[in-house]
Design a protein around this motif. Structure first.
Motif, PDB file in Angstrom:
ATOM      1  N   VAL A 145       0.553  -1.123  -0.154  1.00  4.62           N
ATOM      2  CA  VAL A 145      -0.348   0.097  -0.189  1.00  4.62           C
ATOM      3  C   VAL A 145       0.822   1.325  -0.196  1.00  4.62           C
ATOM      4  O   VAL A 145       0.806   2.008  -0.429  1.00  4.62           O
ATOM      5  N   ILE A 146       1.844   1.155   0.668  1.00  5.85           N
ATOM      6  CA  ILE A 146       2.497   2.216   0.598  1.00  5.85           C
ATOM      7  C   ILE A 146       3.716   2.458  -0.138  1.00  5.85           C
ATOM      8  O   ILE A 146       3.853   3.420  -1.110  1.00  5.85           O
ATOM      9  N   ARG A 147       4.127   1.740  -1.100  1.00  4.30           N
ATOM     10  CA  ARG A 147       4.849   1.348  -2.072  1.00  4.30           C
ATOM     11  C   ARG A 147       3.892   2.054  -3.175  1.00  4.30           C
ATOM     12  O   ARG A 147       4.359   2.891  -3.799  1.00  4.30           O
ATOM     13  N   ASP A 148       2.299   1.555  -3.286  1.00  3.88           N
ATOM     14  CA  ASP A 148       1.563   2.232  -4.417  1.00  3.88           C
ATOM     15  C   ASP A 148       1.383   4.186  -4.269  1.00  3.88           C
ATOM     16  O   ASP A 148       1.799   4.238  -5.234  1.00  3.88           O
ATOM     17  N   ALA A 149       1.081   4.382  -3.139  1.00  6.37           N
ATOM     18  CA  ALA A 149       0.889   5.713  -2.267  1.00  6.37           C
ATOM     19  C   ALA A 149       2.214   6.417  -3.003  1.00  6.37           C
ATOM     20  O   ALA A 149       2.085   7.622  -3.890  1.00  6.37           O
ATOM     21  N   SER A 150       3.335   5.644  -2.395  1.00 10.00           N
ATOM     22  CA  SER A 150       4.754   6.758  -2.938  1.00 10.00           C
ATOM     23  C   SER A 150       4.453   6.874  -4.572  1.00 10.00           C
ATOM     24  O   SER A 150       5.310   7.850  -4.806  1.00 10.00           O
ATOM     25  N   ASP A 151       4.033   6.269  -4.861  1.00 10.79           N
ATOM     26  CA  ASP A 151       4.822   5.676  -6.960  1.00 10.79           C
ATOM     27  C   ASP A 151       3.789   6.522  -7.152  1.00 10.79           C
ATOM     28  O   ASP A 151       4.387   7.608  -8.230  1.00 10.79           O
ATOM     29  N   ALA A 181      11.584   2.676   1.915  1.00 13.12           N
ATOM     30  CA  ALA A 181      11.716   3.975   1.599  1.00 13.12           C
ATOM     31  C   ALA A 181      13.416   3.482   1.109  1.00 13.12           C
ATOM     32  O   ALA A 181      13.062   4.229  -0.588  1.00 13.12           O
ATOM     33  N   VAL A 182      13.460   2.123   1.485  1.00 10.67           N
ATOM     34  CA  VAL A 182      14.570   1.370   0.774  1.00 10.67           C
ATOM     35  C   VAL A 182      13.522   1.065  -0.723  1.00 10.67           C
ATOM     36  O   VAL A 182      14.240   1.377  -2.385  1.00 10.67           O
ATOM     37  N   ALA A 183      12.586   0.564  -0.678  1.00 11.23           N
ATOM     38  CA  ALA A 183      12.108  -0.372  -1.680  1.00 11.23           C
ATOM     39  C   ALA A 183      11.659   1.259  -2.763  1.00 11.23           C
ATOM     40  O   ALA A 183      11.214   0.893  -3.786  1.00 11.23           O
ATOM     41  N   LEU A 188      15.281  10.799   1.650  1.00 13.53           N
ATOM     42  CA  LEU A 188      15.423  10.723   3.021  1.00 13.53           C
ATOM     43  C   LEU A 188      14.923   9.895   3.897  1.00 13.53           C
ATOM     44  O   LEU A 188      13.561   9.921   3.497  1.00 13.53           O
ATOM     45  N   CYS A 189      15.420   9.684   5.079  1.00 11.36           N
ATOM     46  CA  CYS A 189      14.528   8.367   5.839  1.00 11.36           C
ATOM     47  C   CYS A 189      15.025   8.626   7.372  1.00 11.36           C
ATOM     48  O   CYS A 189      15.913   8.702   7.685  1.00 11.36           O
ATOM     49  N   LEU A 190      13.771   8.903   7.868  1.00 11.81           N
ATOM     50  CA  LEU A 190      13.680   9.113   9.635  1.00 11.81           C
ATOM     51  C   LEU A 190      12.931   8.106  10.195  1.00 11.81           C
ATOM     52  O   LEU A 190      12.119   8.327   9.839  1.00 11.81           O
ATOM     53  N   ILE A 191      13.766   7.467  11.304  1.00  7.67           N
ATOM     54  CA  ILE A 191      13.433   6.270  11.738  1.00  7.67           C
ATOM     55  C   ILE A 191      13.874   6.848  13.432  1.00  7.67           C
ATOM     56  O   ILE A 191      14.719   7.125  13.818  1.00  7.67           O
ATOM     57  N   PRO A 192      12.681   6.250  13.792  1.00  2.00           N
ATOM     58  CA  PRO A 192      13.581   6.292  15.162  1.00  2.00           C
ATOM     59  C   PRO A 192      14.532   5.755  16.242  1.00  2.00           C
ATOM     60  O   PRO A 192      15.341   6.117  16.766  1.00  2.00           O
ATOM     61  N   GLU A 193      15.340   4.497  15.709  1.00  2.01           N
ATOM     62  CA  GLU A 193      16.473   3.827  15.561  1.00  2.01           C
ATOM     63  C   GLU A 193      17.401   4.731  15.440  1.00  2.01           C
ATOM     64  O   GLU A 193      18.799   4.207  15.599  1.00  2.01           O
ATOM     65  N   VAL A 194      17.676   5.307  14.301  1.00  2.00           N
ATOM     66  CA  VAL A 194      18.906   6.399  13.704  1.00  2.00           C
ATOM     67  C   VAL A 194      18.241   7.896  13.895  1.00  2.00           C
ATOM     68  O   VAL A 194      17.555   8.303  13.342  1.00  2.00           O
ATOM     69  N   ASP A 195      19.641   8.228  14.193  1.00  2.00           N
ATOM     70  CA  ASP A 195      20.045   9.587  13.964  1.00  2.00           C
ATOM     71  C   ASP A 195      20.182  10.257  12.546  1.00  2.00           C
ATOM     72  O   ASP A 195      21.548   9.605  12.290  1.00  2.00           O
ATOM     73  N   ARG A 213      19.437  16.910  -9.549  1.00  2.00           N
ATOM     74  CA  ARG A 213      17.558  17.046  -9.759  1.00  2.00           C
ATOM     75  C   ARG A 213      16.839  17.603  -8.634  1.00  2.00           C
ATOM     76  O   ARG A 213      17.566  19.358  -8.782  1.00  2.00           O
ATOM     77  N   ASN A 214      15.731  17.388  -8.945  1.00  2.00           N
ATOM     78  CA  ASN A 214      14.835  18.755  -8.672  1.00  2.00           C
ATOM     79  C   ASN A 214      13.082  18.431  -8.355  1.00  2.00           C
ATOM     80  O   ASN A 214      12.325  19.180  -7.777  1.00  2.00           O
ATOM     81  N   TYR A 215      13.475  16.362  -7.281  1.00  3.02           N
ATOM     82  CA  TYR A 215      12.478  16.852  -6.285  1.00  3.02           C
ATOM     83  C   TYR A 215      13.225  15.872  -5.489  1.00  3.02           C
ATOM     84  O   TYR A 215      13.959  15.306  -5.709  1.00  3.02           O
ATOM     85  N   VAL A 216      12.549  15.769  -4.214  1.00  2.44           N
ATOM     86  CA  VAL A 216      13.278  15.289  -2.951  1.00  2.44           C
ATOM     87  C   VAL A 216      11.939  14.298  -2.500  1.00  2.44           C
ATOM     88  O   VAL A 216      10.441  15.107  -2.084  1.00  2.44           O
ATOM     89  N   LEU A 217      12.054  12.999  -1.915  1.00  2.00           N
ATOM     90  CA  LEU A 217      11.032  12.394  -1.333  1.00  2.00           C
ATOM     91  C   LEU A 217      11.919  11.527  -0.154  1.00  2.00           C
ATOM     92  O   LEU A 217      12.507  11.011   0.019  1.00  2.00           O
ATOM     93  N   CYS A 218      10.941  12.015   1.034  1.00  2.00           N
ATOM     94  CA  CYS A 218      11.351  12.351   2.630  1.00  2.00           C
ATOM     95  C   CYS A 218      11.004  11.130   3.150  1.00  2.00           C
ATOM     96  O   CYS A 218       9.181  11.469   3.407  1.00  2.00           O
ATOM     97  N   PHE A 219      10.803   9.997   3.862  1.00  2.00           N
ATOM     98  CA  PHE A 219       9.969   9.163   4.019  1.00  2.00           C
ATOM     99  C   PHE A 219      10.300   9.201   5.956  1.00  2.00           C
ATOM    100  O   PHE A 219      11.108   9.559   6.300  1.00  2.00           O
ATOM    101  N   VAL A 220       9.151   9.777   6.359  1.00  2.00           N
ATOM    102  CA  VAL A 220       8.933   9.726   7.841  1.00  2.00           C
ATOM    103  C   VAL A 220       8.525   9.117   8.665  1.00  2.00           C
ATOM    104  O   VAL A 220       7.332   8.840   8.390  1.00  2.00           O
TER     105      VAL A 220
END
Ligand code: F6P
Length: 319
Positions: A145-151, A181-183, A188-195, A213-220
């Protein structure tokens, strides 16, 4: 004596295929299957009925759980747990399967220590945060579902040359966020386990932007609570007009993937077999390194899930 199934906590795609397999398989083994409706609340209120094949026909492809689920405050109280146990006895049920997440298993740990029941747990939560376990029911469908939404969001991001911050569920666990985020090729990716080193990220992305580059996707991950912060950060530091998209409850719905259905079948067969054998119960079936096994409910309830280092390594894609 009968075997009952119950869903507890957040619903997850995969619960319905598990419920279907449960009824079919328990009858195949010449035992009686029961449904406990609405989770622990239904157990306290004696919302329990024998299940039949026609209850589960046509449910395999549906998200959610036809028997309902709940988060129960009352179950924290001893007198309600007593009521719950008495309801099991009243219905001639001595064995119980619970599809749930960490909160549900903590509740079952207390219940199993207080009363003589046979219990087997099946990890079921899109958060994928059960200790000693690589796969919870619901995760593959949620990732898709996330992959579909992100695409789809990428279509607008690339057309309008924007930054997009995509907030992903998972409570305190970054699994869902990091994996998607990887898939989905996020920058950018922000998760509780990593600073995340934002200064380094800025240097790298600035260079990329200078090179076209003219756009950026950031997963939080919702657990870091930095969605709005990242919207401002991207627009101020990278100079891109930036929007956010909080995916929310769509991540918990939808028809279960093929992998999900197969996993649901495997988990159920293993849980029912253990309960019928009557030995070695009060455990949670886990899937670790490609193998099924069981861990005690005591261990599951008192241990913390640690995200696999292999997934964290894949996050080092910046630069
Ligand atoms: O545990 C599953 C989950 O969807 C989490 O990812 C989220 O934080 C939470 O449940 C939301 O809970 P509720 O359904 O009670 O709003």
């Amino acid at each position: 004596m009968g075997i009952a199934i119950m869903c507890s906590g957040g619903d997850a795609p995969g619960m319905n295929p598990a419920i279907k397999r449960f009824v079919d398989y328990v009858y195949m083994k010449n035992e009686k299957p029961y449904f406990i409706y609405n989770g622990l609340e239904g157990l306290i209120d004696n919302n329990i009925k024998q299940a039949y094949h026609n209850d589960v026909s046509g449910i395999l492809h549906r998200g959610g759980a036809i028997i309902g689920s709940s988060r129960s405050q009352r179950f924290y109280e001893k007198n309600y747990r007593k009521k719950a146990y008495e309801n099991l006895l009243k219905n001639d049920i001595d064995s119980l399967i619970v599809l749930g997440g960490d909160g549900s298993f903590r509740a079952m740990d207390v219940f199993c220590k207080e009363y003589n029941i046979k219990f087997m747990g099946i990890p079921s939560t899109i958060d994928n945060d059960i200790a000693g376990n690589d796969y919870c029911l619901g995760v593959d469908t949620a990732l898709n579902v996330i992959r579909d939404a992100s695409d789809k969001i990428r279509d607008t991001a690339s057309t309008f040359k924007r930054g997009f911050v995509i907030e992903v569920m998972g409570r305190e666990c970054g699994y869902l966020c990091a994996t998607s985020a990887v898939a989905c090729g996020a920058e950018l990716c922000l998760i509780p386990e990593v600073d995340l080193d934002l200064d380094l990220a800025k240097d790298i992305l600035k260079k990329q932007i200078n090179n076209g580059r003219n756009y950026v996707l950031c997963f939080v991950a919702e657990g870091v609570d930095k969605t709005d912060f990242m919207v401002d950060w991207i627009s101020e530091n990278l100079g891109l007009e930036t929007r956010k998209s909080i995916l929310g409850y769509i991540q918990r719905g939808g028809n279960p993937t093929v992998f999900e259905r197969l996993m649901a079948f495997e988990f159920i067969v293993k849980a029912v077999d253990k309960l019928i054998a009557g030995l070695d119960t009060n455990k949670v079936i886990v899937y670790k390194d490609g193998q099924f096994s069981e861990l005690s409910i005591d261990f599951i309830a008192n241990s913390k899930y640690i995200i696999n280092q292999h997934i964290l390594n894949m996050l080092n894609f910046i630069g």
